[in-house]
Motif scaffolding. Structure first.
Motif: not given
Length: 200
Positions: A15-20, A47-50, A54-57
């Motif tokens: 989800a984050a990849k698509e949004l970024f 799962y993620f503090p920020s 997420i971006f760096y993972v």
């Protein structure tokens, strides 16, 4: 203590990849990511503090792979017997492997990273390429009038932008392979003309 589920983590990352990719790092929010992943915002923070985390993972492993490929290509060991066609094949193989496997991560790093430590990465790649080219010209005593190496800037930029333009189209791996191969042949054969005896 809540058990973290791998499938939920995977859903968050997708989800984050698509949004970024759609909005860029700065415009995407944890609320948006949670909603797109189908979970609550509070659960997302389990799962993620920020969003930075997420971006760096999503990007750090790919960035390391990009660095590794660049170093391999920069250290190809050119000499007076440099084989252009062999290097074309080597560069095509490495870049095709990299950019088919990590095309979306590459776009995140160069196109969507404003506000992260990767902001400015594209210009950093171009600068490193410029420095490499100038080093090669000096190594082979290729004279440039008044040491005006501005042309190196635009040939370095054309390589980076050309590769990015191919993956931005988000076509099949076969399409990317064909176009990277064609582009690298065109680019390296043209670049190699600087090292021929009749260069002026």
């Amino acid at each position: 203590m809540q058990v973290l589920k791998e499938e939920i983590r995977f859903s968050i990352l997708n989800a984050a990849k698509e949004l970024f990719l759609e909005k860029g790092f700065e415009m995407a929010s944890m609320n948006m990511i949670a909603k797109k992943a189908g979970i609550s915002k509070s659960n997302l923070y389990n799962y993620f503090p920020s969003k930075e985390d997420i971006f760096y993972v999503l990007t750090e492993y790919a960035y390391d792979k990009i660095e590794s490929v660049l170093e391999d290509l920069f250290n190809h060991g050119s000499d007076d017997n440099f084989d252009v066609e062999r290097f074309v094949a080597l560069a095509s193989e490495k870049l095709i492997s990299l950019l088919t496997k990590y095309k979306k991560e590459m776009m995140l790093i160069v196109d969507c990273s404003q506000g992260t430590k990767f902001e400015g990465t594209k210009q950093a790649f171009i600068l490193r390429l410029q420095e490499h080219y100038i080093s090669e010209f000096k190594k082979f005593d290729i004279l440039v009038e008044d040491n005006d190496y501005f042309f190196v800037h635009y040939i370095a930029t054309s390589l980076i932008e050309g590769l990015l333009e191919i993956i931005r189209h988000d076509k099949s791996d076969a399409w990317i392979r064909k176009n990277i191969n064609l582009f690298i042949k065109y680019y390296i054969r043209g670049y190699s003309q600087f090292f021929t005896d009749d260069f002026s």
